[in-house]
Every structure is written in structure tokens, then in C-alpha cells.
Design an enzyme around this catalytic site. Structure first.
Site, PDB file in Angstrom:
ATOM      1  N   ASN A  42       1.025  -1.289   0.044  1.00 37.63           N
ATOM      2  CA  ASN A  42      -0.238   0.157   0.286  1.00 37.63           C
ATOM      3  C   ASN A  42       0.895   1.141  -0.311  1.00 37.63           C
ATOM      4  O   ASN A  42       2.414   1.141   0.453  1.00 37.63           O
ATOM      5  CB  ASN A  42      -1.003  -0.146   0.964  1.00 37.63           C
ATOM      6  CG  ASN A  42      -0.473   0.108   2.200  1.00 37.63           C
ATOM      7  OD1 ASN A  42       0.469  -1.314   2.588  1.00 37.63           O
ATOM      8  ND2 ASN A  42      -1.466   0.454   3.816  1.00 37.63           N
ATOM      9  N   GLU A  44       0.086   5.221   1.042  1.00 35.96           N
ATOM     10  CA  GLU A  44      -0.525   6.193   0.733  1.00 35.96           C
ATOM     11  C   GLU A  44      -0.324   7.045   0.464  1.00 35.96           C
ATOM     12  O   GLU A  44       0.787   7.667  -0.604  1.00 35.96           O
ATOM     13  CB  GLU A  44      -1.344   6.056   2.972  1.00 35.96           C
ATOM     14  CG  GLU A  44      -1.598   5.137   3.363  1.00 35.96           C
ATOM     15  CD  GLU A  44      -1.762   4.338   4.466  1.00 35.96           C
ATOM     16  OE1 GLU A  44      -1.244   5.376   5.219  1.00 35.96           O
ATOM     17  OE2 GLU A  44      -1.991   3.808   5.210  1.00 35.96           O
ATOM     18  N   GLU A  55      -3.177  -5.030  -3.354  1.00 39.31           N
ATOM     19  CA  GLU A  55      -3.620  -5.466  -4.503  1.00 39.31           C
ATOM     20  C   GLU A  55      -3.809  -4.633  -5.184  1.00 39.31           C
ATOM     21  O   GLU A  55      -3.234  -5.205  -6.631  1.00 39.31           O
ATOM     22  CB  GLU A  55      -4.718  -6.066  -3.641  1.00 39.31           C
ATOM     23  CG  GLU A  55      -5.201  -7.237  -2.740  1.00 39.31           C
ATOM     24  CD  GLU A  55      -5.301  -5.797  -1.373  1.00 39.31           C
ATOM     25  OE1 GLU A  55      -4.752  -4.810  -1.777  1.00 39.31           O
ATOM     26  OE2 GLU A  55      -6.130  -6.344  -1.046  1.00 39.31           O
TER      27      GLU A  55
HETATM   28  N1  THU Z   1      -5.411  -1.454   2.133  1.00 42.45           N
HETATM   29  C1  THU Z   1      -4.979  -2.336   1.227  1.00 42.45           C
HETATM   30  O1  THU Z   1      -3.885  -1.747   0.849  1.00 42.45           O
HETATM   31  N2  THU Z   1      -5.501  -3.521   0.502  1.00 42.45           N
HETATM   32  C2  THU Z   1      -6.456  -3.367   1.110  1.00 42.45           C
HETATM   33  O2  THU Z   1      -7.544  -4.338   0.586  1.00 42.45           O
HETATM   34  C3  THU Z   1      -7.821  -2.337   1.968  1.00 42.45           C
HETATM   35  C4  THU Z   1      -6.631  -1.458   2.664  1.00 42.45           C
HETATM   36  C5  THU Z   1      -4.310   0.181   3.163  1.00 42.45           C
HETATM   37  C6  THU Z   1      -5.065   1.457   3.161  1.00 42.45           C
HETATM   38  C7  THU Z   1      -4.432   2.027   3.927  1.00 42.45           C
HETATM   39  O3  THU Z   1      -3.060   2.000   3.212  1.00 42.45           O
HETATM   40  C8  THU Z   1      -4.815   0.882   5.182  1.00 42.45           C
HETATM   41  O4  THU Z   1      -4.630  -0.651   4.396  1.00 42.45           O
HETATM   42  C9  THU Z   1      -5.407   1.334   5.914  1.00 42.45           C
HETATM   43  O5  THU Z   1      -6.931   1.260   4.989  1.00 42.45           O
END
Ligand code: THU
Length: 128
Positions: A42, A44, A55
Site C-alpha cells: 500500500n 498512502e 493488491e
Molecule cells: N489497504 C490495502 O492495501 N488493501 C486493502 O484491501 C484494504 C486497505 C490499505 C489502504 C491503507 O493504506 C491501509 O490499508 C488502511 O486502510
């Protein structure tokens, strides 16, 4: 590649997570039909809404390299909750791989397996 090996690749990708806002690191590893694996974490953003899920990053990397057929994806966070893909990522995955196997892992190693159509039984489909 075994399920555990794919999950371990996702766990490795999680180390690259850029998550200064949520402090919730996620890693993913998607396996193409030919066996090649692409990983993602992820990423941000200060705007929050522009955040990229692990994903989506893994899938995007694969598609950008010309891969469009997938058989498995593993997802893991630092939590002891099984890490399921969010609703938006389920829709992204189903565009290319409606029958992909989803391995949702706990950080400590256990995982559960589902087919995407169990997690997203009624996907949006565009019929223009
Ligand atoms: N996040 C993901 O990487 N995949 C998901 O399927 C759900 C959420 C991340 C986004 C954000 O950086 C953190 O998790 C908290 O929501």
C-alpha cells in the site's frame, strides 16, 4: 509455488509499505497463469483518497508488464486478522480474473482461501 511461498512474497512486499497515516502496512503477491509473480504494497497519500492498496499495486504492475491472466493472490498485513481485499480491490481483480483464488493471511502465518466469486458474488459488469 506453494501457498505459503506466495504469502511469504506478500509479506516481503509489505516491508516496502508507505503508510505514515494509517500505520497499517499491507503486502500482496499476485501469481500470473504462467507462474510469474508481481508484488505490491500500500502507498498512502496525504489526500487519503489517492491511497493505493497493495493488491491494486501488484495487479497494476502485472498488467503494465503485459500480464492479464491470474490464478492466485496473497494478501497480508501486520494484523492477526485475515487480510481480505477491500471492495474496490475485489472489483479490480474481477476485471481480469473473476475466478482468482484469494489467500487472506494473518501476519503470523495462517491463511484462508476463497475464490473471488465467493467474496464478490455480484460484480458490476459494464454492458455498453
Ligand atoms: N489497504 C490495502 O492495501 N488493501 C486493502 O484491501 C484494504 C486497505 C490499505 C489502504 C491503507 O493504506 C491501509 O490499508 C488502511 O486502510
Amino acid at each position: 509455488m506453494t501457498d505459503k511461498e506466495l504469502i511469504d512474497l506478500a509479506r516481503g512486499a509489505k516491508q516496502h509499505s508507505y503508510s505514515p497515516y494509517s500505520h497499517f502496512a499491507v503486502g500482496a503477491a499476485i501469481e500470473c497463469d504462467g507462474g510469474l509473480v508481481f508484488t505490491g504494497c500500500n502507498i498512502e497519500n496525504a489526500s487519503f483518497g489517492a491511497t493505493l492498496c497493495a493488491e491494486a499495486v501488484a495487479l497494476s504492475s502485472a498488467v503494465a508488464e503485459g500480464h492479464r491472466s491470474f490464478r492466485r493472490i496473497a494478501i497480508v498485513s501486520d494484523s492477526e486478522q485475515y487480510c481480505y481485499p477491500c471492495g474496490s480491490c475485489r472489483q479490480l481483480l474481477q476485471e481480469f480474473a473473476p475466478d482468482i483464488e484469494v489467500l487472506a493471511a494473518r501476519n503470523s502465518g495462517a491463511w484462508v482461501s476463497y475464490h473471488l466469486n465467493q467474496l464478490l458474488p455480484k460484480p458490476f459488469q459494464f454492458r455498453g
